[in-house]
Design a protein around this motif. Structure first.
Motif, PDB file in Angstrom:
ATOM      1  N   LEU A 207       0.856  -1.185   0.000  1.00 56.48           N
ATOM      2  CA  LEU A 207       0.000   0.000   0.000  1.00 56.48           C
ATOM      3  C   LEU A 207       0.892   1.235   0.000  1.00 56.48           C
ATOM      4  O   LEU A 207       1.682   1.435   0.911  1.00 56.48           O
ATOM      5  CB  LEU A 207      -0.913   0.017   1.225  1.00 56.48           C
ATOM      6  CG  LEU A 207      -1.851   1.222   1.361  1.00 56.48           C
ATOM      7  CD1 LEU A 207      -2.913   1.209   0.269  1.00 56.48           C
ATOM      8  CD2 LEU A 207      -2.498   1.261   2.739  1.00 56.48           C
ATOM      9  N   ASN A 208       0.789   2.041  -1.042  1.00 59.07           N
ATOM     10  CA  ASN A 208       1.552   3.278  -1.152  1.00 59.07           C
ATOM     11  C   ASN A 208       0.574   4.438  -1.243  1.00 59.07           C
ATOM     12  O   ASN A 208      -0.471   4.332  -1.893  1.00 59.07           O
ATOM     13  CB  ASN A 208       2.449   3.251  -2.389  1.00 59.07           C
ATOM     14  CG  ASN A 208       3.416   2.080  -2.366  1.00 59.07           C
ATOM     15  OD1 ASN A 208       4.219   1.960  -1.456  1.00 59.07           O
ATOM     16  ND2 ASN A 208       3.315   1.204  -3.354  1.00 59.07           N
ATOM     17  N   LEU A 209       0.900   5.561  -0.599  1.00 61.02           N
ATOM     18  CA  LEU A 209      -0.058   6.657  -0.567  1.00 61.02           C
ATOM     19  C   LEU A 209       0.632   8.006  -0.556  1.00 61.02           C
ATOM     20  O   LEU A 209       1.806   8.131  -0.204  1.00 61.02           O
ATOM     21  CB  LEU A 209      -0.976   6.524   0.658  1.00 61.02           C
ATOM     22  CG  LEU A 209      -0.296   6.401   2.020  1.00 61.02           C
ATOM     23  CD1 LEU A 209      -0.586   7.613   2.858  1.00 61.02           C
ATOM     24  CD2 LEU A 209      -0.754   5.141   2.719  1.00 61.02           C
ATOM     25  N   SER A 210      -0.119   9.025  -0.973  1.00 56.07           N
ATOM     26  CA  SER A 210       0.360  10.401  -0.929  1.00 56.07           C
ATOM     27  C   SER A 210       0.465  10.845   0.519  1.00 56.07           C
ATOM     28  O   SER A 210      -0.405  10.557   1.332  1.00 56.07           O
ATOM     29  CB  SER A 210      -0.606  11.314  -1.686  1.00 56.07           C
ATOM     30  OG  SER A 210      -1.917  11.194  -1.147  1.00 56.07           O
ATOM     31  N   ASN A 211       1.541  11.556   0.835  1.00 55.30           N
ATOM     32  CA  ASN A 211       1.773  11.922   2.222  1.00 55.30           C
ATOM     33  C   ASN A 211       2.666  13.158   2.288  1.00 55.30           C
ATOM     34  O   ASN A 211       3.781  13.130   1.774  1.00 55.30           O
ATOM     35  CB  ASN A 211       2.462  10.769   2.950  1.00 55.30           C
ATOM     36  CG  ASN A 211       2.174  10.741   4.427  1.00 55.30           C
ATOM     37  OD1 ASN A 211       1.572  11.653   4.985  1.00 55.30           O
ATOM     38  ND2 ASN A 211       2.634   9.691   5.073  1.00 55.30           N
ATOM     39  N   PRO A 212       2.207  14.288   2.852  1.00 51.96           N
ATOM     40  CA  PRO A 212       0.899  14.490   3.500  1.00 51.96           C
ATOM     41  C   PRO A 212      -0.232  14.565   2.486  1.00 51.96           C
ATOM     42  O   PRO A 212       0.009  14.656   1.282  1.00 51.96           O
ATOM     43  CB  PRO A 212       1.095  15.816   4.243  1.00 51.96           C
ATOM     44  CG  PRO A 212       2.113  16.541   3.431  1.00 51.96           C
ATOM     45  CD  PRO A 212       3.044  15.499   2.907  1.00 51.96           C
ATOM     46  N   ALA A 213      -1.453  14.546   2.991  1.00 59.27           N
ATOM     47  CA  ALA A 213      -2.635  14.534   2.129  1.00 59.27           C
ATOM     48  C   ALA A 213      -3.522  15.738   2.450  1.00 59.27           C
ATOM     49  O   ALA A 213      -3.653  16.131   3.607  1.00 59.27           O
ATOM     50  CB  ALA A 213      -3.416  13.241   2.331  1.00 59.27           C
ATOM     51  N   ASP A 215      -7.474  17.034   1.349  1.00 62.22           N
ATOM     52  CA  ASP A 215      -8.771  16.762   0.708  1.00 62.22           C
ATOM     53  C   ASP A 215      -8.928  15.301   0.275  1.00 62.22           C
ATOM     54  O   ASP A 215      -9.968  14.692   0.496  1.00 62.22           O
ATOM     55  CB  ASP A 215      -9.008  17.679  -0.498  1.00 62.22           C
ATOM     56  CG  ASP A 215      -9.158  19.125  -0.096  1.00 62.22           C
ATOM     57  OD1 ASP A 215      -9.491  19.384   1.082  1.00 62.22           O
ATOM     58  OD2 ASP A 215      -8.924  20.011  -0.943  1.00 62.22           O
ATOM     59  N   LEU A 216      -7.902  14.731  -0.372  1.00 62.85           N
ATOM     60  CA  LEU A 216      -7.960  13.347  -0.829  1.00 62.85           C
ATOM     61  C   LEU A 216      -6.711  12.592  -0.387  1.00 62.85           C
ATOM     62  O   LEU A 216      -5.610  13.149  -0.390  1.00 62.85           O
ATOM     63  CB  LEU A 216      -8.063  13.265  -2.350  1.00 62.85           C
ATOM     64  CG  LEU A 216      -9.353  13.681  -3.029  1.00 62.85           C
ATOM     65  CD1 LEU A 216      -9.168  13.643  -4.544  1.00 62.85           C
ATOM     66  CD2 LEU A 216     -10.514  12.785  -2.606  1.00 62.85           C
ATOM     67  N   ARG A 261     -12.093  15.367   3.308  1.00 57.34           N
ATOM     68  CA  ARG A 261     -12.408  16.756   3.604  1.00 57.34           C
ATOM     69  C   ARG A 261     -13.117  16.930   4.940  1.00 57.34           C
ATOM     70  O   ARG A 261     -13.097  18.024   5.527  1.00 57.34           O
ATOM     71  CB  ARG A 261     -13.253  17.355   2.473  1.00 57.34           C
ATOM     72  CG  ARG A 261     -12.448  17.630   1.201  1.00 57.34           C
ATOM     73  CD  ARG A 261     -13.328  18.080   0.069  1.00 57.34           C
ATOM     74  NE  ARG A 261     -14.195  17.006  -0.392  1.00 57.34           N
ATOM     75  CZ  ARG A 261     -15.033  17.105  -1.421  1.00 57.34           C
ATOM     76  NH1 ARG A 261     -15.143  18.268  -2.074  1.00 57.34           N
ATOM     77  NH2 ARG A 261     -15.768  16.081  -1.783  1.00 57.34           N
ATOM     78  N   HIS A 262     -13.735  15.857   5.441  1.00 55.48           N
ATOM     79  CA  HIS A 262     -14.431  15.924   6.719  1.00 55.48           C
ATOM     80  C   HIS A 262     -13.544  15.495   7.889  1.00 55.48           C
ATOM     81  O   HIS A 262     -13.998  15.475   9.042  1.00 55.48           O
ATOM     82  CB  HIS A 262     -15.668  15.025   6.681  1.00 55.48           C
ATOM     83  CG  HIS A 262     -15.339  13.562   6.467  1.00 55.48           C
ATOM     84  ND1 HIS A 262     -14.824  13.084   5.282  1.00 55.48           N
ATOM     85  CD2 HIS A 262     -15.445  12.494   7.302  1.00 55.48           C
ATOM     86  CE1 HIS A 262     -14.622  11.770   5.380  1.00 55.48           C
ATOM     87  NE2 HIS A 262     -14.990  11.398   6.595  1.00 55.48           N
ATOM     88  N   VAL A 284      -0.260  11.911   7.241  1.00 56.33           N
ATOM     89  CA  VAL A 284      -0.480  13.231   7.818  1.00 56.33           C
ATOM     90  C   VAL A 284      -1.521  13.962   6.960  1.00 56.33           C
ATOM     91  O   VAL A 284      -1.358  14.085   5.748  1.00 56.33           O
ATOM     92  CB  VAL A 284       0.825  14.052   7.852  1.00 56.33           C
ATOM     93  CG1 VAL A 284       0.551  15.459   8.387  1.00 56.33           C
ATOM     94  CG2 VAL A 284       1.870  13.349   8.704  1.00 56.33           C
ATOM     95  N   ILE A 285      -2.584  14.400   7.605  1.00 53.90           N
ATOM     96  CA  ILE A 285      -3.654  15.145   6.922  1.00 53.90           C
ATOM     97  C   ILE A 285      -3.515  16.617   7.259  1.00 53.90           C
ATOM     98  O   ILE A 285      -3.450  16.999   8.431  1.00 53.90           O
ATOM     99  CB  ILE A 285      -5.032  14.595   7.304  1.00 53.90           C
ATOM    100  CG1 ILE A 285      -5.188  13.153   6.814  1.00 53.90           C
ATOM    101  CG2 ILE A 285      -6.148  15.484   6.748  1.00 53.90           C
ATOM    102  CD1 ILE A 285      -6.500  12.508   7.201  1.00 53.90           C
ATOM    103  N   LEU A 286      -3.477  17.449   6.220  1.00 55.92           N
ATOM    104  CA  LEU A 286      -3.358  18.895   6.384  1.00 55.92           C
ATOM    105  C   LEU A 286      -4.668  19.577   6.025  1.00 55.92           C
ATOM    106  O   LEU A 286      -5.464  19.056   5.249  1.00 55.92           O
ATOM    107  CB  LEU A 286      -2.239  19.440   5.504  1.00 55.92           C
ATOM    108  CG  LEU A 286      -0.834  18.832   5.715  1.00 55.92           C
ATOM    109  CD1 LEU A 286       0.148  19.458   4.742  1.00 55.92           C
ATOM    110  CD2 LEU A 286      -0.363  19.001   7.140  1.00 55.92           C
ATOM    111  N   ASP A 287      -4.872  20.769   6.591  1.00 51.60           N
ATOM    112  CA  ASP A 287      -6.061  21.548   6.250  1.00 51.60           C
ATOM    113  C   ASP A 287      -5.967  22.046   4.808  1.00 51.60           C
ATOM    114  O   ASP A 287      -4.894  22.350   4.316  1.00 51.60           O
ATOM    115  CB  ASP A 287      -6.177  22.755   7.192  1.00 51.60           C
ATOM    116  CG  ASP A 287      -6.593  22.315   8.595  1.00 51.60           C
ATOM    117  OD1 ASP A 287      -7.319  21.306   8.702  1.00 51.60           O
ATOM    118  OD2 ASP A 287      -6.168  22.965   9.562  1.00 51.60           O
TER     119      ASP A 287
END
Length: 287
Positions: A207-213, A215-216, A261-262, A284-287
């Motif tokens: 599993l590879n993902l965008s980081n930080p993220a 909205d999506l 987004r929520h 990491v989720i950013l505003d």
């Protein structure tokens, strides 16, 4: 029944007692204490349960972030069965000197089939130090160490290696699982004559993902076989934020997108599941 002993970022050691009601039912007990005070190792405590002195009571050896003056602490259980009691903190030595490795992760097992518990230690070196027990069952003695080798080459990872000794294929020979900074788990199969074979990925799900993220969360998941795929996001406190199912996916690489987004800004754990396999990553989720 087996209980769970867990270290944490703050350096304490937690005890989760398994209940008779089932394999996944546990209750959190007070932090493990030594001389009446909770164990405090600074940062990144990594406890391992071993019967150090062969008295049929579980003792503790714990790693930690700092390697000086010592990277491994020993806690001898002076209680009785069912009521552990730790009154003193000791040190694990090699050739009479403290083992001074940083961010240590210890584990024990009989690696050379002599009936004695040997010690392996992962650390920031990216290697796995192996200390063969040349003492007795009642009084372990470590006089030298060698880095673990697979197929003639020293095992080297980027950093923060976490080893665990097991018998993965139940052939009576100790195998070794290694996790590293990437979060992947690798399997080294032991050979009857000693040594370990080339690594295999113990959990082939990727599993590879965008980081930080923002909205999506954009991710890709790689499957070796077709499987039902779902992804769950948890807070650092373990609260489920959302779970999303992607249905049955064929083998290969698949793009995944999750609307966040929520979700408030912060650090989270994302867990991907494919059939009975799971893989986790921090995000990491950013505003």
């Amino acid at each position: 029944m087996l209980d769970i002993i867990v270290g944490d970022r703050l350096g304490s050691v937690s005890y989760f007692r398994r209940l008779a009601s089932g394999d996944i039912d546990l209750i959190a007990e007070p932090l493990i204490e030594v001389a009446g005070k909770a164990i405090s190792l600074g940062y990144n405590s990594a406890p391992c349960v071993v019967d150090w002195n062969n008295d049929n009571l579980p003792d503790l050896v714990a790693g930690k972030l700092e390697g000086i003056p010592t990277g491994l602490h020993l806690y001898i259980n002076e209680g009785v069965t069912g009521a552990p009691l730790f009154t003193e903190t000791d040190t694990v030595f090699c050739s009479g000197e403290p083992i001074q490795l940083y961010t240590t992760y210890p584990d024990f097992g009989d690696l050379n089939n002599d009936g004695l518990a040997d010690l392996i230690v992962g650390s920031t070196t990216g290697r796995v130090a192996c200390y063969i027990n040349s003492g007795t069952a009642d009084l372990p003695l470590f006089e030298e160490f060698e880095d673990l080798v697979a197929d003639g080459e020293v095992i080297v990872f980027y950093s923060y290696v976490r080893p665990s000794i097991c018998d993965w294929n139940e052939d009576g020979t100790p195998d070794i699982l290694l996790a590293d900074y990437s979060g992947e788990v690798y399997l080294y199969l032991g050979e009857p004559a000693g040594g370990v074979q080339e690594a295999q990925t113990a959990y082939p799900l990727q599993l590879n993902l965008s980081n930080p993220a923002v909205d999506l969360i954009c991710a890709t998941i790689e499957l070796q076989d077709a499987a039902e795929v779902s992804v769950a996001l948890y807070s650092v406190e373990g609260r489920l934020q959302f779970r999303e199912s992607f249905g049955l996916l064929n083998s290969g690489i698949h793009p995944l997108q999750m609307d966040i987004r929520h979700i408030p800004a912060g650090v989270y754990l994302i867990i991907g599941s494919a059939g009975e396999e799971t893989v986790s990553r921090s995000v990491v989720i950013l505003d």
